[in-house]
Enzyme design. Structure first.
Site, PDB file in Angstrom:
ATOM      1  N   ALA A 259       0.857  -1.196   0.000  1.00  0.00           N
ATOM      2  CA  ALA A 259       0.000   0.000   0.000  1.00  0.00           C
ATOM      3  C   ALA A 259       0.887   1.239   0.000  1.00  0.00           C
ATOM      4  O   ALA A 259       2.117   1.129  -0.033  1.00  0.00           O
ATOM      5  CB  ALA A 259      -0.903  -0.012   1.228  1.00  0.00           C
ATOM      6  N   LYS A 260       0.237   2.367   0.063  1.00  0.00           N
ATOM      7  CA  LYS A 260       0.953   3.652  -0.006  1.00  0.00           C
ATOM      8  C   LYS A 260       2.079   3.769   1.018  1.00  0.00           C
ATOM      9  O   LYS A 260       3.115   4.339   0.739  1.00  0.00           O
ATOM     10  CB  LYS A 260      -0.035   4.807   0.216  1.00  0.00           C
ATOM     11  CG  LYS A 260      -0.734   5.241  -1.046  1.00  0.00           C
ATOM     12  CD  LYS A 260      -1.189   6.696  -0.926  1.00  0.00           C
ATOM     13  CE  LYS A 260      -2.048   7.078  -2.116  1.00  0.00           C
ATOM     14  NZ  LYS A 260      -3.470   7.151  -1.815  1.00  0.00           N
ATOM     15  N   ARG A 261       1.818   3.218   2.218  1.00  0.00           N
ATOM     16  CA  ARG A 261       2.831   3.372   3.271  1.00  0.00           C
ATOM     17  C   ARG A 261       4.162   2.717   2.901  1.00  0.00           C
ATOM     18  O   ARG A 261       5.179   2.976   3.517  1.00  0.00           O
ATOM     19  CB  ARG A 261       2.308   2.814   4.600  1.00  0.00           C
ATOM     20  CG  ARG A 261       2.022   1.344   4.568  1.00  0.00           C
ATOM     21  CD  ARG A 261       1.506   0.785   5.869  1.00  0.00           C
ATOM     22  NE  ARG A 261       0.873  -0.498   5.626  1.00  0.00           N
ATOM     23  CZ  ARG A 261      -0.424  -0.644   5.365  1.00  0.00           C
ATOM     24  NH1 ARG A 261      -1.217   0.398   5.351  1.00  0.00           N
ATOM     25  NH2 ARG A 261      -0.922  -1.841   5.112  1.00  0.00           N
ATOM     26  N   GLY A 263       5.671   3.172   0.124  1.00  0.00           N
ATOM     27  CA  GLY A 263       6.270   3.960  -0.957  1.00  0.00           C
ATOM     28  C   GLY A 263       5.384   3.874  -2.184  1.00  0.00           C
ATOM     29  O   GLY A 263       4.373   3.172  -2.199  1.00  0.00           O
TER      30      GLY A 263
END
Ligand code: GLU
Ligand code: ZN
Length: 330
Positions: A259-261, A263
């Site tokens: 996911a976004k966390r 990167g």
């Protein structure tokens, strides 16, 4: 396998976010599996998850997939746009199919209105349950005589839950093997519609996979628990379920779904902001499935020759710094 009809699978992206390395891997696998079996690939857009759906993502998903070298036989931007037999291919345009199934379930007495909020369900938890989802202890099962009653009592339009069967549900996944779960111990009765006119994921996916003659559903294994629910719906609707194949996820070093966390791992980022070629991305995706060496570049056709279901690791693939470096993302 359903012997009487050709192999058909679907790519079913939700335009709630961009295509990233994790979903690209599942789609690449679906493509390889279908092409190696001379089967058909259907594109279906799963855009029912309002308000999270971002319509502008749909075009980006097609562009990303085509840039990688994937194609599909039916649906938007397909190889055969003249084939419309199984359309529409966008879930928000298929409500009439869902309504028909909804009515059948209602007439059979298989569904009931539910007015619980997340807080109500949280407050009713007697014990912690596995998975991300809240266990629903069937609070509204015998509460309301009809949806109007539910609305009068609660002041809101009710959702609808399926009265899930008791006892073990068993199926054999084409990658993960035998799967057993007791829906009443694991999830309780589950939501099939947000309201009478708006189907939820579990119902929509069953109605569509059936109507589109999908013979094998391929997706990531975070949806394994959903499969038991879907099989219960196939049974209630008198439909024959397809086969299922669930692939391990791509995860970050923290063990959580990519996911976004972790990167920016969007394909559009690689395509627009790096010099990394599509062949390099394909080579890397192939590497995560043990079809290629680290750093190899491959075309789809080359990769197709190496496709072998038995080689694919059963563990999730952990994305590390070396992977992001190779792809030009850091
Ligand atoms: N649309 C779902 C997703 O993108 C996939 C659902 C499915 O394959 O059944 O996660
Ligand atoms: Zn309820």
């Amino acid at each position: 396998m359903k012997k009487d009809i050709p192999y058909r699978t679907r790519l079913a992206p939700s335009p709630t976010g961009a295509l990233h390395l994790g979903n690209a891997r599942t789609f690449l696998f679906s493509w390889l599996r279908a092409r190696s079996l001379c089967g058909e690939i259907i594109m279906r857009i799963e855009d029912l998850d309002h308000p999270k759906v971002k319509p502008e993502k749909i075009g980006e998903i097609y562009t990303d997939l085509k840039w990688l070298g994937l194609d599909w036989d039916e649906g938007p931007q397909s190889l055969n746009p003249e084939i419309t037999t199984y359309g529409p291919y966008i879930q928000s345009e298929r409500q009439n199919f869902y309504s028909e199934a909804f009515e059948q379930l209602r007439q059979q007495g298989d569904i009931y209105p539910c007015t619980c909020t997340r807080a109500d369900i949280q407050a009713a938890q007697s014990a912690p349950h596995a998975g991300d989802e809240l266990f629903y202890p069937n609070l509204c099962r015998d509460k309301y005589t009809d949806p109007e009653h539910a609305e009068r009592e609660s002041g809101k339009v009710p959702a609808w839950r399926f009265h899930a069967p008791q006892g073990e549900s068993v199926f054999t996944d084409n990658f993960c093997g035998t799967q057993i779960e007791d829906l009443q111990l694991f999830s309780g009765d589950f939501v099939i519609a947000r309201n009478e006119k708006s189907a939820a994921y579990q119902l929509a996916v069953v109605v569509d996979d059936n109507a589109m003659d999908i013979t094998e559903v391929i997706r990531a294994d975070d949806l394994l628990p959903s499969t038991h629910r879907q099989i219960a719906l196939y049974e209630a609707l008198g439909m024959r379920p397809p086969e299922f194949l669930h692939l391990p996820l791509v995860i970050g070093e923290d063990g959580r779904r990519l996911a976004k966390r972790h990167g920016d791992t969007r394909i559009s980022q690689i395509r627009n902001e790096t010099k990394t070629s599509a062949q390099k991305v394909i080579g890397w995706l192939a590497y995560t499935m043990k079809f290629a060496e680290f750093g190899e570049e491959l075309s789809m056709q080359e990769l197709l020759l190496r496709f072998d279901l038995k080689k694919i690791p059963h563990k999730a693939y952990v994305v590390r710094e070396k992977d992001l470096q190779l792809l030009g993302l850091i």
